[in-house]
Design an enzyme around this catalytic site. Structure first.
Site, PDB file in Angstrom:
ATOM      1  CB  SER A 182      21.164  79.700 -26.977  1.00 53.82           C
ATOM      2  OG  SER A 182      22.175  80.462 -27.593  1.00 53.82           O
TER       3      SER A 182
ATOM      4  CG  HIS B  79      18.510  79.049 -29.936  1.00 55.45           C
ATOM      5  ND1 HIS B  79      19.400  78.141 -30.453  1.00 55.45           N
ATOM      6  CD2 HIS B  79      19.165  80.242 -29.879  1.00 55.45           C
ATOM      7  CE1 HIS B  79      20.547  78.753 -30.703  1.00 55.45           C
ATOM      8  NE2 HIS B  79      20.431  80.024 -30.355  1.00 55.45           N
TER       9      HIS B  79
END
Length: 360
Positions: A234, A299
């Site tokens: 991610s 993230h």
């Protein structure tokens, strides 16, 4: 050259340059002719460097191209690329990629004219197929390692706070995913966004953004969520996607991709869903206490790389990044963060006397 530059200065006057174009314009590729005319119209010095002309005709992104692009009030002399008809399937694909990623018509025409698919977008395809499917499927005998799988923590790839001295884990954690939905969404975003960006900007630039997001993701976890492991790509995926979305927003009027508002909304919803799932999983009771589930901070690290370094790389299509002041500012900030995180990992864990989960 001696006819138009009798004094052997290396320059041709703008008037003589334009007369050359008018005389031999039918022999030139129409897209190159547009760039040359834009250069002649925008040049304020009254002369054109002959070497710049040679470089431009040989597809080198030289000062002549930068002048034609950066100086304003250009007049494009023919119809837009989108209006051209009779294109083959591959030509339509290249045109589609140009409109997906580039905000200026002259950039799009140049890319359409010069793209040869050599080399192909090998980085994004390789990192997707080899890293995710071949490794997980062949070596681990599992296409996805669920966080409830017995081999989850014992794998040599994921980042674990107790094993942070093993430097490869700051990169190899992307080879594991916390469930099929985690893997699926990352693969879809990586291919749909990453491959077109690599086709336009090249493997070197896109791999830099991707790897920078991956490293920033694991380092962000080691600083802000010190007791949690990390899995998934991610960080790299969010760096690419956030850079692309930010580039669209910054060049909203010039971007001609279809349904751009709807597509941005879908991308943001998918990213928010995956991020929300990661946050929920982080605080969900662990299958292997006292070790928690993977962190979601990777993230955020990827997003920060995307909207800083990534935006600069995508904005300066095929131009020298070393000439861009903002590029050096954001690169310096990134390197300072990396150095800070390294020293944090060396000293902060012992100084804070944290209770880390046991090694797998």
């Amino acid at each position: 050259l001696s006819q138009f530059d009798p004094d052997n200065t290396g320059y041709i006057s703008t008037e003589k340059f334009r007369s050359l174009l008018q005389r031999h314009g039918s022999e030139l590729d129409p897209h190159k002719l547009e760039v040359l005319l834009a250069l002649a119209d925008s040049n304020s010095e009254g002369r054109i460097c002959y070497q710049d002309f040679v470089n431009l005709m040989s597809n080198k992104r030289s000062n002549s191209f930068r002048q034609a692009i950066l100086q304003g009030n250009r007049r494009l002399c023919s119809k837009a690329l989108l209006e051209e008809t009779g294109l083959s399937l591959s030509q339509r694909l290249i045109r589609h990629v140009a409109y997906e990623t580039l905000p200026r018509e002259i950039d799009r025409k140049w890319y359409y004219d010069s793209y040869t698919c050599c080399p192909p977008p090998w980085f994004m395809i390789t990192i997707t197929i080899v890293a995710f499917f071949l490794y997980n499927g062949v070596v681990l005998d599992r296409f996805v390692l669920q966080v409830s799988h017995p081999l989850y923590l014992k794998n040599a790839l994921l980042y674990h706070p107790q094993l942070r001295a093993q430097a490869w884990r700051y990169l190899t954690y992307i080879f594991m995913h916390a469930g099929i939905e985690h893997l699926g969404l990352n693969v879809v975003l990586q291919l749909l966004v990453g491959v077109p960006l690599e086709m336009v900007h090249g493997a070197a630039r896109i791999s830099f953004v991707y790897v920078a997001g991956v490293v920033a993701g694991s380092l962000a976890v080691s600083v802000a969520d010190m007791t949690a492991p990390v899995v998934g790509s991610s960080g790299g995926v969010y760096a690419l996607v956030s850079a692309h979305l930010a580039n669209i927003v910054m060049n909203w009027s010039g971007m001609k991709c279809q349904f751009k508002l709807l597509r941005m909304a879908v991308a943001l919803i998918c990213m928010s869903f995956e991020f929300g799932r990661a946050v929920w999983l982080r605080f969900h009771p662990s299958a292997y206490p006292p070790c928690p589930h993977p962190s979601f901070m990777a993230h955020l690290g990827g997003v920060m790389v995307g909207i800083t370094l990534g935006v600069i790389i995508l904005r300066n299509y095929e131009q020298r990044l070393q000439d861009q002041t903002l590029w050096w500012i954001f690169l310096s900030i990134y390197l300072i963060f990396v150095l800070f995180a390294i020293f944090w990992n060396i000293f902060a864990y012992s100084l804070l006397d944290l209770k880390l989960p046991p090694p797998p």
